[in-house]
Motif scaffolding. Structure first.
Motif, mmCIF file in Angstrom:
data_model
loop_
_atom_site.group_PDB
_atom_site.id
_atom_site.type_symbol
_atom_site.label_atom_id
_atom_site.label_comp_id
_atom_site.label_asym_id
_atom_site.label_seq_id
_atom_site.Cartn_x
_atom_site.Cartn_y
_atom_site.Cartn_z
ATOM 1 N N ARG A 94 0.822 -1.194 0.000
ATOM 2 C CA ARG A 94 0.000 0.000 0.000
ATOM 3 C C ARG A 94 0.859 1.248 0.000
ATOM 4 N NH1 ARG A 94 0.084 -3.073 4.596
ATOM 5 N NH2 ARG A 94 0.938 -1.969 6.367
ATOM 6 N N PRO A 95 0.293 2.369 -0.363
ATOM 7 C CA PRO A 95 -1.062 2.565 -0.844
ATOM 8 C C PRO A 95 -1.223 2.075 -2.286
ATOM 9 C CG PRO A 95 0.134 4.620 -1.020
ATOM 10 C CD PRO A 95 1.063 3.634 -0.352
ATOM 11 N N ILE A 96 -2.474 1.920 -2.663
ATOM 12 C CA ILE A 96 -2.823 1.628 -4.054
ATOM 13 C C ILE A 96 -3.752 2.741 -4.501
ATOM 14 C CG2 ILE A 96 -4.008 0.058 -5.634
ATOM 15 C CD1 ILE A 96 -3.260 -2.244 -3.735
ATOM 16 N N LEU A 97 -3.463 3.318 -5.653
ATOM 17 C CA LEU A 97 -4.336 4.337 -6.202
ATOM 18 C C LEU A 97 -4.861 3.829 -7.535
ATOM 19 C CD1 LEU A 97 -5.166 7.408 -5.522
ATOM 20 C CD2 LEU A 97 -3.985 7.783 -7.656
ATOM 21 N N VAL A 98 -6.182 3.784 -7.652
ATOM 22 C CA VAL A 98 -6.825 3.316 -8.872
ATOM 23 C C VAL A 98 -7.518 4.512 -9.508
ATOM 24 C CG1 VAL A 98 -8.487 1.699 -9.858
ATOM 25 C CG2 VAL A 98 -7.200 1.065 -7.807
ATOM 26 N N ASP A 99 -7.102 4.831 -10.730
ATOM 27 C CA ASP A 99 -7.665 5.970 -11.469
ATOM 28 C C ASP A 99 -7.971 5.493 -12.888
ATOM 29 O OD1 ASP A 99 -8.424 8.454 -12.406
ATOM 30 O OD2 ASP A 99 -6.393 9.254 -12.512
ATOM 31 N N VAL A 105 0.952 1.358 -7.304
ATOM 32 C CA VAL A 105 1.142 0.560 -6.100
ATOM 33 C C VAL A 105 2.367 1.079 -5.367
ATOM 34 C CG1 VAL A 105 1.500 -1.757 -5.181
ATOM 35 C CG2 VAL A 105 0.108 -1.438 -7.239
ATOM 36 N N GLY A 106 2.189 1.424 -4.092
ATOM 37 C CA GLY A 106 3.273 2.048 -3.345
ATOM 38 C C GLY A 106 3.286 3.532 -3.677
ATOM 39 N N PHE A 107 4.055 4.297 -2.943
ATOM 40 C CA PHE A 107 4.091 5.743 -3.207
ATOM 41 C C PHE A 107 5.492 6.184 -3.580
ATOM 42 C CE2 PHE A 107 4.604 10.182 -1.644
ATOM 43 C CZ PHE A 107 3.804 10.787 -2.602
ATOM 44 N N ARG A 108 5.608 6.606 -4.818
ATOM 45 C CA ARG A 108 6.803 7.292 -5.312
ATOM 46 C C ARG A 108 6.290 8.546 -6.001
ATOM 47 N NH1 ARG A 108 9.070 2.041 -6.371
ATOM 48 N NH2 ARG A 108 10.879 1.776 -5.018
#
Length: 116
Positions: A94-99, A105-108
């Motif tokens: 996590r996190p996962i962002l679906v748009d 997946v993950g935060f970069r």
């Protein structure tokens, strides 16, 4: 509406949430602990992300380590891995962002810039 799947106590999730807010990006938040992704959701997200399945596992998590998954995953089928991920949100990275067709997946921050 974008879906932001996170664990509120996770510092990486907190950074991602702050980044979304600072950049005025609207989202619907979902606590991964309370509402774990289903195997079907994970399959769809994997397809859209283009990532290998292992990238969806929280390999630094305590549950992953306590189950000895680094040794077990290679001998498991994809179906078994998806089923396992769907059992507990703490196994999922996590996190996962679906748009739409974009799944992060993950935060970069550099990867998330595409959302602007």
């Amino acid at each position: 509406m974008r879906l932001f799947v996170c664990y509120p106590k996770c510092t990486t999730c907190q950074k991602a949430k702050r980044w979304l807010q600072e950049n005025g990006i609207a989202y619907e938040e979902r606590n991964i602990r309370e509402q774990n992704p289903t195997a079907e959701e994970l399959k769809e997200w994997r397809r859209k992300s283009g990532l290998e399945l292992k990238k969806f596992f929280n390999t630094s998590g305590l549950l992953y380590k306590s189950l000895g998954l680094s040794k077990k995953l290679p001998s498991m089928s994809e179906e078994e891995q998806f089923a396992l991920l769907a059992t507990d949100g703490m196994l999922v990275k996590r996190p996962i962002l679906v748009d739409g067709d974009t799944v992060l997946v993950g935060f970069r921050e550099t990867q998330w810039e595409i959302l602007k």
